[in-house]
Design a protein around this motif. Structure first.
Motif, mmCIF file in Angstrom:
data_model
loop_
_atom_site.group_PDB
_atom_site.id
_atom_site.type_symbol
_atom_site.label_atom_id
_atom_site.label_comp_id
_atom_site.label_asym_id
_atom_site.label_seq_id
_atom_site.Cartn_x
_atom_site.Cartn_y
_atom_site.Cartn_z
ATOM 1 N N PHE A 112 76.213 1.240 59.979
ATOM 2 C CA PHE A 112 75.842 0.973 58.596
ATOM 3 C C PHE A 112 74.660 0.027 58.379
ATOM 4 C CE2 PHE A 112 80.485 1.872 58.440
ATOM 5 C CZ PHE A 112 80.425 3.052 57.714
ATOM 6 N N ARG A 133 71.785 1.277 56.581
ATOM 7 C CA ARG A 133 72.094 1.603 55.186
ATOM 8 C C ARG A 133 72.332 0.357 54.342
ATOM 9 N NH1 ARG A 133 73.639 6.690 53.630
ATOM 10 N NH2 ARG A 133 73.265 8.296 55.208
ATOM 11 N N GLU A 160 80.184 5.070 51.935
ATOM 12 C CA GLU A 160 79.503 4.035 51.150
ATOM 13 C C GLU A 160 80.281 3.729 49.874
ATOM 14 O OE1 GLU A 160 75.466 2.876 51.884
ATOM 15 O OE2 GLU A 160 74.953 4.954 51.359
#
Length: 429
Positions: free
Chosen positions: A80, A83, A112
């Protein structure tokens, strides 16, 4: 081969906190197996095997799923960080585990959403309150609370720029380079920290500081790009996804900032390996201390007319402290206080700041109780004049016995001294 070794060394799993937990688990498991084999012989010698086995089982329960837990920080950040999410000290590990589970199904958008929902109003408010522990962030709390209100009410266009500015300013104030969070070349490394690691904040800064297009972007973005947002080029940033990532980035700075302010961001100096003689001497000392602790019994104290204050007792230290207070001798008072981490210079000033406006007119010791081999509690009535008003305040002092290295030790140990812990009376006024 070298690159593989360097990659392994950089893993979050190699943090001292995880290594120490794994070591405890391994030692406990070995001891448990040994006790199981030798329990019949131990029982013959009158040894309570269950008494030994119970704490070992407690360690197993505590760290039983450690192998799985130890992989979560690396797996989470590897999945992650690009992101805009990283694991940090305050973050709920169960949420990280759930996010990884959903990610393994291949639906990253649903993943998410799990993380966005985690940053609801209550969680964000709780985590923001924990930022109060950072001295440099306290002046920024007023604006942070306003940004929180905007976040709760869906005004993400107002919330995101403020939080970006706050985290940038926090870093600028305490980073040794005096540069902000998004500046090139700024590194966040702190010993034994999930977030302040090359695989934590080191990754996320490189993502969020990326340069943006010179032309205006009207497409929705999923990351809080500082340059694009604050320079007015990324216009579609006002979503809960971007706002949640902005808050998460701010909270991930907490562990690093606290360590920097306390001076614990660097690894402790490694002590040289002890010789066999030193180890043996240490074992003998431990054995002696254990023997003395087993002998210890609390005193039975009657505060009648025959009571005499003895030298080197906790009550004598407290009596001296209170008499010094009556004389406003802040310097000598400070020498009788237990300080966890305060340099010599501010001690006198701190004592005077905290209780200097309270005049001690008299005191009466009501009770003395030895609660442990290194702890005594003393209840006192304090006759205090404050702003021309005299009142009686009842307070229980805690005195602890410590050595020159500030470690608690049994009473009577050579080189130890009694110190007062809860000396600050601001709260009782």
């Amino acid at each position: 081969m070298d690159s593989k070794r360097n990659e392994d060394e950089s893993k979050l799993r190699n943090l001292p906190m995880i290594q120490e937990a794994e070591k405890q688990l391994k030692n406990a498991e070995t001891a448990r197996k040994v006790i199981k084999v030798f329990s019949p012989f131990l029982k013959k010698f009158g040894i309570d095997v269950q008494k030994i086995a119970t704490p070992l089982e407690d360690i197993k329960k505590k760290f039983g799923n450690l192998n799985e837990f130890a992989t979560i920080p690396d797996r989470f950040n590897d999945t992650f960080a690009e992101r805009g999410w990283i694991l940090y000290d305050m973050m709920n590990v169960d949420i990280a585990r759930e996010a990884l589970r959903v990610a393994e199904t291949g639906n990253i958008d649903d993943t998410e959403q799990v993380l966005v929902e985690f940053y609801d109003a209550d969680t964000t408010r709780l985590y923001l309150s924990m930022m109060q522990g950072i001295k440099a962030f306290r002046p920024r709390m007023r604006l942070a609370h306003k940004a929180l209100i905007d976040y709760e009410e869906g005004r993400y266009h107002a919330c995101v720029p403020v939080v970006l500015a706050l985290l940038d300013g926090l870093v600028n104030e305490i980073h040794e380079s005096n540069k902000g969070f998004f500046a090139e070349g700024v590194e966040f490394e702190a010993w034994n920290s999930f977030a302040a690691h090359s695989k934590g904040l080191g990754q996320i800064t490189s993502v969020l500081r990326k340069g943006r297009k010179k032309s205006t972007n009207v497409e929705q973005i999923t990351l809080p790009y500082r340059n694009g947002i604050l320079h007015g080029r990324d216009l579609e940033y006002d979503s809960k996804l971007v706002a949640a990532k902005t808050w998460a980035t701010l909270f991930s700075l907490r562990d690093w900032a606290l360590k920097v302010e306390k001076g614990t961001d660097k690894p402790p100096i490694k002590e040289p390996e002890k010789s066999l003689r030193e180890k043996f001497a240490g074992l003998l000392e431990t054995s002696r201390e254990s023997s003395e602790l087993q002998k210890w019994q609390p005193r039975e104290i009657s505060l009648n007319e025959n009571f005499i204050f003895q030298e080197d007792t906790p009550e004598m230290i407290l009596k001296t402290f209170l008499e010094l207070w009556m004389k406003k001798n802040w310097g000598n008072m400070s020498q009788l206080i237990y300080w966890e981490k305060v340099d010599d210079s501010p001690k006198l000033k701190k004592v005077k700041q905290k209780i200097g406006n309270a005049v001690l007119k008299g005191f009466e010791i009501l009770s003395i109780e030895d609660t442990a081999a290194a702890v005594t509690k003393v209840e006192v009535d304090l006759k205090i004049e404050k702003e021309d008003v005299t009142s009686i305040y009842r307070h229980t002092y805690t005195l602890t016995n410590s050595d020159e290295a500030n470690r608690y030790v049994r009473r009577g140990k050579p080189g130890s001294a009694w110190k007062i812990e809860n000396w600050n009376y601001q709260t009782i006024f």
